[in-house]
Motif scaffolding. Structure first.
Motif, PDB file in Angstrom:
ATOM      1  N   PHE A 142       0.830  -1.208   0.000  1.00 31.84           N
ATOM      2  CA  PHE A 142       0.000   0.000   0.000  1.00 31.84           C
ATOM      3  C   PHE A 142       0.864   1.258   0.000  1.00 31.84           C
ATOM      4  CE2 PHE A 142      -4.235  -1.704   1.930  1.00 31.84           C
ATOM      5  CZ  PHE A 142      -4.471  -2.363   0.739  1.00 31.84           C
ATOM      6  N   ALA A 143       1.922   1.243   0.815  1.00 36.95           N
ATOM      7  CA  ALA A 143       2.814   2.408   0.863  1.00 36.95           C
ATOM      8  C   ALA A 143       3.452   2.615  -0.503  1.00 36.95           C
ATOM      9  CB  ALA A 143       3.876   2.215   1.933  1.00 36.95           C
ATOM     10  N   SER A 144       3.826   1.514  -1.147  1.00 32.12           N
ATOM     11  CA  SER A 144       4.447   1.596  -2.467  1.00 32.12           C
ATOM     12  C   SER A 144       3.471   2.155  -3.500  1.00 32.12           C
ATOM     13  CB  SER A 144       4.927   0.210  -2.892  1.00 32.12           C
ATOM     14  OG  SER A 144       5.407   0.234  -4.206  1.00 32.12           O
ATOM     15  N   PHE A 145       2.223   1.702  -3.450  1.00 35.19           N
ATOM     16  CA  PHE A 145       1.186   2.229  -4.349  1.00 35.19           C
ATOM     17  C   PHE A 145       0.871   3.684  -4.030  1.00 35.19           C
ATOM     18  CE2 PHE A 145      -0.991  -2.144  -5.030  1.00 35.19           C
ATOM     19  CZ  PHE A 145      -0.340  -2.323  -6.230  1.00 35.19           C
ATOM     20  N   GLY A 146       1.101   4.095  -2.781  1.00 33.83           N
ATOM     21  CA  GLY A 146       0.701   5.434  -2.366  1.00 33.83           C
ATOM     22  C   GLY A 146      -0.794   5.524  -2.092  1.00 33.83           C
ATOM     23  N   VAL A 147      -1.343   4.493  -1.442  1.00 33.78           N
ATOM     24  CA  VAL A 147      -2.781   4.459  -1.156  1.00 33.78           C
ATOM     25  C   VAL A 147      -3.100   5.457  -0.038  1.00 33.78           C
ATOM     26  CG1 VAL A 147      -4.688   2.963  -0.497  1.00 33.78           C
ATOM     27  CG2 VAL A 147      -2.771   2.018  -1.765  1.00 33.78           C
ATOM     28  N   SER A 148      -4.133   6.262  -0.225  1.00 29.35           N
ATOM     29  CA  SER A 148      -4.535   7.231   0.801  1.00 29.35           C
ATOM     30  C   SER A 148      -5.116   6.500   2.010  1.00 29.35           C
ATOM     31  CB  SER A 148      -5.584   8.180   0.235  1.00 29.35           C
ATOM     32  OG  SER A 148      -6.788   7.479   0.023  1.00 29.35           O
ATOM     33  N   ALA A 149      -5.141   7.198   3.139  1.00 30.92           N
ATOM     34  CA  ALA A 149      -5.623   6.583   4.377  1.00 30.92           C
ATOM     35  C   ALA A 149      -7.036   6.041   4.212  1.00 30.92           C
ATOM     36  CB  ALA A 149      -5.565   7.604   5.508  1.00 30.92           C
ATOM     37  N   ARG A 150      -7.872   6.819   3.583  1.00 30.64           N
ATOM     38  CA  ARG A 150      -9.269   6.448   3.411  1.00 30.64           C
ATOM     39  C   ARG A 150      -9.409   5.208   2.533  1.00 30.64           C
ATOM     40  NH1 ARG A 150     -14.460   9.095   2.963  1.00 30.64           N
ATOM     41  NH2 ARG A 150     -15.499   7.985   1.285  1.00 30.64           N
ATOM     42  N   ALA A 151      -8.683   5.237   1.396  1.00 29.06           N
ATOM     43  CA  ALA A 151      -8.731   4.108   0.467  1.00 29.06           C
ATOM     44  C   ALA A 151      -8.165   2.850   1.117  1.00 29.06           C
ATOM     45  CB  ALA A 151      -7.957   4.442  -0.803  1.00 29.06           C
ATOM     46  N   ARG A 152      -7.206   3.050   2.014  1.00 32.21           N
ATOM     47  CA  ARG A 152      -6.584   1.937   2.716  1.00 32.21           C
ATOM     48  C   ARG A 152      -7.614   1.220   3.587  1.00 32.21           C
ATOM     49  NH1 ARG A 152      -0.662   2.200   5.222  1.00 32.21           N
ATOM     50  NH2 ARG A 152      -0.326   3.467   3.385  1.00 32.21           N
ATOM     51  N   VAL A 153      -8.388   2.004   4.337  1.00 35.55           N
ATOM     52  CA  VAL A 153      -9.417   1.420   5.204  1.00 35.55           C
ATOM     53  C   VAL A 153     -10.444   0.658   4.377  1.00 35.55           C
ATOM     54  CG1 VAL A 153     -11.361   1.998   6.702  1.00 35.55           C
ATOM     55  CG2 VAL A 153      -9.134   3.061   7.088  1.00 35.55           C
ATOM     56  N   VAL A 154     -10.888   1.291   3.292  1.00 33.73           N
ATOM     57  CA  VAL A 154     -11.898   0.653   2.443  1.00 33.73           C
ATOM     58  C   VAL A 154     -11.353  -0.654   1.862  1.00 33.73           C
ATOM     59  CG1 VAL A 154     -13.247   0.892   0.318  1.00 33.73           C
ATOM     60  CG2 VAL A 154     -13.008   2.839   1.876  1.00 33.73           C
ATOM     61  N   ALA A 155     -10.109  -0.612   1.359  1.00 34.45           N
ATOM     62  CA  ALA A 155      -9.529  -1.797   0.731  1.00 34.45           C
ATOM     63  C   ALA A 155      -9.329  -2.918   1.744  1.00 34.45           C
ATOM     64  CB  ALA A 155      -8.203  -1.444   0.064  1.00 34.45           C
ATOM     65  N   LEU A 156      -8.902  -2.556   2.950  1.00 35.29           N
ATOM     66  CA  LEU A 156      -8.682  -3.577   3.979  1.00 35.29           C
ATOM     67  C   LEU A 156     -10.006  -4.227   4.377  1.00 35.29           C
ATOM     68  CD1 LEU A 156      -6.011  -1.791   6.183  1.00 35.29           C
ATOM     69  CD2 LEU A 156      -5.715  -3.991   5.032  1.00 35.29           C
ATOM     70  N   LEU A 157     -11.041  -3.392   4.552  1.00 41.40           N
ATOM     71  CA  LEU A 157     -12.345  -3.943   4.922  1.00 41.40           C
ATOM     72  C   LEU A 157     -12.865  -4.849   3.806  1.00 41.40           C
ATOM     73  CD1 LEU A 157     -14.109  -0.917   6.659  1.00 41.40           C
ATOM     74  CD2 LEU A 157     -13.351  -3.050   7.714  1.00 41.40           C
ATOM     75  N   TRP A 158     -12.659  -4.426   2.569  1.00 41.78           N
ATOM     76  CA  TRP A 158     -13.161  -5.224   1.451  1.00 41.78           C
ATOM     77  C   TRP A 158     -12.411  -6.549   1.358  1.00 41.78           C
ATOM     78  CZ3 TRP A 158     -17.120  -6.125  -1.411  1.00 41.78           C
ATOM     79  CH2 TRP A 158     -16.975  -6.865  -2.591  1.00 41.78           C
ATOM     80  N   ASP A 159     -11.077  -6.502   1.471  1.00 42.33           N
ATOM     81  CA  ASP A 159     -10.306  -7.731   1.327  1.00 42.33           C
ATOM     82  C   ASP A 159     -10.485  -8.670   2.514  1.00 42.33           C
ATOM     83  OD1 ASP A 159      -9.462  -6.668  -1.052  1.00 42.33           O
ATOM     84  OD2 ASP A 159      -7.404  -7.353  -0.810  1.00 42.33           O
ATOM     85  N   ALA A 160     -10.938  -8.120   3.633  1.00 45.01           N
ATOM     86  CA  ALA A 160     -11.182  -8.969   4.811  1.00 45.01           C
ATOM     87  C   ALA A 160     -12.652  -9.364   4.897  1.00 45.01           C
ATOM     88  CB  ALA A 160     -10.763  -8.229   6.080  1.00 45.01           C
ATOM     89  N   ARG A 161     -13.409  -9.127   3.820  1.00 43.70           N
ATOM     90  CA  ARG A 161     -14.874  -9.235   3.920  1.00 43.70           C
ATOM     91  C   ARG A 161     -15.360 -10.578   4.452  1.00 43.70           C
ATOM     92  NH1 ARG A 161     -12.833  -9.083  -0.985  1.00 43.70           N
ATOM     93  NH2 ARG A 161     -13.417 -10.523  -2.643  1.00 43.70           N
ATOM     94  N   TYR A 162     -14.690 -11.669   4.068  1.00 48.21           N
ATOM     95  CA  TYR A 162     -15.197 -12.974   4.505  1.00 48.21           C
ATOM     96  C   TYR A 162     -14.890 -13.226   5.976  1.00 48.21           C
ATOM     97  CZ  TYR A 162     -16.395 -13.858  -0.305  1.00 48.21           C
ATOM     98  OH  TYR A 162     -16.975 -13.776  -1.537  1.00 48.21           O
ATOM     99  N   SER A 163     -13.749 -12.749   6.437  1.00 45.09           N
ATOM    100  CA  SER A 163     -13.462 -12.871   7.867  1.00 45.09           C
ATOM    101  C   SER A 163     -14.416 -11.985   8.656  1.00 45.09           C
ATOM    102  CB  SER A 163     -12.029 -12.442   8.170  1.00 45.09           C
ATOM    103  OG  SER A 163     -11.129 -13.137   7.360  1.00 45.09           O
ATOM    104  N   LEU A 164     -14.758 -10.832   8.082  1.00 43.22           N
ATOM    105  CA  LEU A 164     -15.628  -9.899   8.796  1.00 43.22           C
ATOM    106  C   LEU A 164     -17.062 -10.415   8.885  1.00 43.22           C
ATOM    107  CD1 LEU A 164     -14.193  -6.532   7.468  1.00 43.22           C
ATOM    108  CD2 LEU A 164     -13.826  -7.618   9.689  1.00 43.22           C
ATOM    109  N   LEU A 165     -17.451 -11.295   7.957  1.00 40.82           N
ATOM    110  CA  LEU A 165     -18.756 -11.944   8.061  1.00 40.82           C
ATOM    111  C   LEU A 165     -18.840 -12.712   9.374  1.00 40.82           C
ATOM    112  CD1 LEU A 165     -19.727 -13.594   4.671  1.00 40.82           C
ATOM    113  CD2 LEU A 165     -21.072 -12.031   6.061  1.00 40.82           C
ATOM    114  N   THR A 166     -17.776 -13.397   9.710  1.00 46.50           N
ATOM    115  CA  THR A 166     -17.736 -14.140  10.966  1.00 46.50           C
ATOM    116  C   THR A 166     -17.811 -13.188  12.142  1.00 46.50           C
ATOM    117  OG1 THR A 166     -16.192 -15.534   9.772  1.00 46.50           O
ATOM    118  CG2 THR A 166     -16.556 -16.042  12.063  1.00 46.50           C
ATOM    119  N   VAL A 167     -17.207 -12.034  11.989  1.00 42.59           N
ATOM    120  CA  VAL A 167     -17.260 -11.013  13.048  1.00 42.59           C
ATOM    121  C   VAL A 167     -18.698 -10.548  13.262  1.00 42.59           C
ATOM    122  CG1 VAL A 167     -16.586  -8.645  13.605  1.00 42.59           C
ATOM    123  CG2 VAL A 167     -14.881 -10.239  12.695  1.00 42.59           C
TER     124      VAL A 167
END
Ligand SMILES: Nc1ncnc2c1ncn2[C@@H]1O[C@H](COP(=O)(O)OP(=O)(O)OP(=O)(O)O)[C@@H](O)[C@H]1O
Ligand SMILES: [Mg+2]
Lengths: 250, 235
Positions: free
Chosen positions: B134-159
Motif C-alpha cells: 500500500f505504501a508503495s502504491f501510495g494508497v490514501s488513508a481512506r482508500a486503505r481502510v476501504v480496501a482492507l475492509l473489502w479484502d477482509a470481507r469474509y473474515s468480517l462476516l464471521t465477526v
C-alpha cells in the motif's frame, strides 16, 4: 516526454536519483552506511551482493518506504510523487481479489477513471500473458504467474522508475524470460530500472550498470562488464571468484 | 408432572401451528437484533479498521478499552440506556423508553465493541501483509481502510456473526429498556424468561427451539460462504 528521456539515456545519462551518505540503523545495528550512488535515468541498474548485504534495504530506502537514519535520497528536480515510482517486492503481495481487480486497484489509486482503468488493465493483462486468468483469484496463481502479475501491476501506472527485488529468484527459465521481457519492454519505453539479482547470467542480459554491496556498504559501482569481469574491490572479486569456483566443480 | 418428551411434543406443536403471536415475537426479535447488528457494523467496522491499520497516540489504550467493553454485562448496558432514556434522563424527551428503538440502542451499544475489537484484529493481521505494498502504491488513508475492509470481507462476516449471536441471545438489556410489553417489546429471550417463570414451559421451549434453529441456520449460511471464499483464496 518519454522521447526526451530516451535521448538522455543514450547520452551519458543524467541521474534520476542520487543517494548521499545514505545510512540505516535498526535496534542499535548499523545495517547500511555511507552509501553514495547515482541511478542513471533510463538505464538498468543492477544491485548485487551476498545475502544480507543490504540490497532489499537499499531498495526500500530509495523507494521511500523507510526513512534513512542518515543521509538522503535526492530526486532530480522535485521529488516525484508515488505515481512516479513502483516496486516489485521479493515476495509478491497479492490482494485477495481477481487478477484483473489487482491491476485495477493500482490504477484506481492513481485516480484513473473507470474507462481508462479498463483499457489499461486489459493491456497489462496481455503484456503479462494473463488474459485467460483475468477472473481468477490472484492468490491461486502459480509463483511465476504471481510474479508476472506483480511486475505488470507495478508497470500498469507507467512509472518513471521501477524497483525490482529479485523478481526471478525462484522462477524457471521460461518464467524468468517472460519477466525479463516485461522489464526490457518497459526499459525501451524509457522506464528507469533498478533491480536486485543474484544471477550472473541475468546480470549479463539485463544490466547496464552494477552496484555491488557488501556488508551494508557499496563495495563497487560501474558499468556491468567492468564489475562482472574485472572487479576491483576485494568483496566483488571474492564474490565473482566464488561463483567461478563452484562452476569449475562441475 | 409432564415428561420432557411430552413437553417437547407440545412445543413442536406450537411451532407448527405458528400463530400470529409467535410470529410477532420472532419477527420483533429479528428486527431488533438485525438492526442493532447493522448499526454496530456501521460504527464498529470503520472504527476497528482505523485502530487496526494506523498507529496513533492512544491506540493501545483504545484497543484495551474495546477489548474490555467486549465483556459488558447486558444488564449494565440496559441500566445505562434506561437512565439515559427515562423521563428524567437527558434523552427523556425523546420518549423512547419501552419501545423497540430503545432495545435497538441498547443492543447496538452491546455489540459495537465486539464488532470493533474483532475487526481490529482481522484488519491488523491483513494490514501486516499489505502495508508495504500500500505504501508503495501510495494508497490514501481512506482508500486503505476501504480496501482492507473489502479484502477482509469474509473474515468480517464471521465477526458480524459473533455480534448477531451475542445480540439475539441477550435478555438483560432488552428486558430493562423494553419492559417485555406484550405485542410491543416482547422478544424471544424475554418471553422465554417470562413464560418459564409463569410455568408455561411449552411456549418457552418452543421459542428456545426457534432461537437455536435460527442460530444454526445463520451460522451454516456464513460458514458455507466462508468455505467458498477459502477455496477462492479470498479469505
Ligand atoms: N527493518 C529492519 N530491522 C532490523 N533489521 C533489518 C531490517 N531490515 C533488514 N534488516 C537486516 O538487515 C540486513 C540486510 O537485509 P536485506 O534484506 O537488505 O538483505 P539482502 O541483501 O536483500 O539479502 P537477500 O539476498 O537474502 O535478500 C539483514 O541482516 C536483515 O536482517
Ligand atoms: Mg533481499
Amino acid at each position: 516526454m518519454r522521447d526526451t528521456v530516451m535521448e538522455s539515456a543514450q547520452d551519458c545519462a543524467a541521474p534520476i536519483l542520487t543517494a548521499r551518505d545514505l545510512g540505516f540503523a535498526a535496534s542499535g545495528q548499523v545495517l547500511l552506511q555511507g552509501v553514495d550512488l547515482e541511478i542513471a535515468r533510463g538505464r538498468r541498474t543492477l544491485v548485487m551482493g551476498a545475502n544480507g548485504a543490504g540490497k532489499s534495504l537499499l531498495l526500500r530506502l530509495l523507494h521511500g518506504l523507510l526513512p534513512p537514519s542518515s543521509g538522503a535520497v535526492l530526486w532530480q528536480g522535485a521529488r516525484p510523487g508515488r505515481t512516479a515510482q513502483a516496486m516489485v517486492f521479493q515476495r509478491p503481495v497479492m490482494l485477495r481479489r481477481s487478477v484483473l481487480a489487482n491491476l485495477r486497484f493500482a490504477l484506481r489509486v492513481q485516480g484513473l477513471g473507470w474507462r481508462a482503468r479498463a483499457a489499461r488493465a486489459q493491456e497489462a493483462l496481455e503484456m503479462a500473458h494473463l488474459t485467460d486468468k483475468a477472473r481468477q483469484p490472484a492468490r491461486l496463481l502459480s509463483g511465476g504467474e504471481q510474479q508476472r502479475l506483480a511486475v505488470a501491476r507495478a508497470l500498469v501506472c507507467d512509472p518513471e522508475i521501477l524497483f525490482l527485488d529479485e523478481p526471478t529468484s525462484s522462477l524457471d527459465p521460461a518464467s524468468t524470460q517472460m519477466i525479463e521481457d516485461l522489464v526490457n519492454a518497459a526499459h525501451v519505453r524509457g522506464v528507469t530500472v533498478v533491480m536486485v539479482t543474484h544471477d550472473r547470467g541475468q546480470a549479463r542480459r539485463m544490466g547496464d550498470e552494477v552496484i555491488f554491496l557488501h556488508a551494508g556498504r557499496v563495495a563497487e559501482t560501474g558499468p556491468r562488464d567492468q564489475v562482472l569481469d574485472a572487479p576491483r574491490s576485494d568483496a566483488a572479486k571474492a564474490w565473482m571468484a566464488g561463483r567461478l569456483y563452484t562452476r569449475t566443480d562441475f | 408432572m409432564f415428561s420432557f418428551g411430552d413437553m417437547m411434543a407440545e412445543a413442536l406443536g406450537l411451532i407448527l401451528a405458528w400463530d400470529r403471536e409467535l410470529s410477532a415475537i420472532v419477527v420483533l426479535s429479528l428486527r431488533v437484533t438485525l438492526s442493532a447488528v447493522a448499526l454496530a457494523c456501521l460504527i464498529g467496522l470503520p472504527l476497528g479498521a482505523l485502530i487496526g491499520a494506523f498507529r496513533f497516540p492512544g491506540r493501545g489504550a483504545a484497543s484495551v478499552a474495546l477489548n474490555a467493553l467486549m465483556g459488558l454485562p447486558p444488564v449494565v448496558v440496559g441500566l445505562f440506556v434506561y437512565l439515559m432514556l427515562s423521563a428524567s434522563g437527558p434523552l427523556g424527551v425523546l420518549q423512547l423508553l419501552y419501545t423497540p428503538t430503545a432495545m435497538i440502542i441498547a443492543q447496538t451499544i452491546l455489540v459495537t465493541p465486539i464488532i470493533a475489537a474483532l475487526t481490529k484484529q482481522v484488519v491488523e493481521d491483513l494490514h501486516g501483509e499489505y502495508a508495504e505494498q500500500f505504501a508503495s502504491f501510495g494508497v490514501s488513508a481512506r482508500a486503505r481502510v476501504v480496501a482492507l475492509l473489502w479484502d477482509a470481507r469474509y473474515s468480517l462476516l464471521t465477526v458480524a456473526l459473533a455480534g448477531f449471536g451475542r445480540a439475539v441471545a441477550e435478555v438483560g438489556a432488552v428486558l430493562i429498556v423494553g419492559g417485555n410489553i406484550n405485542h410491543v417489546t416482547r422478544v424471544m429471550t424475554t418471553t422465554i424468561a417470562l413464560e418459564t417463570s409463569k410455568g408455561n414451559l411449552q411456549l418457552a421451549l418452543a421459542l428456545g427451539v426457534i432461537l437455536l434453529g435460527l442460530a444454526v441456520v445463520v451460522n451454516a449460511g456464513v460458514m458455507a460462504l466462508r468455505a467458498s471464499a477459502v477455496r477462492a483464496a479470498y479469505a
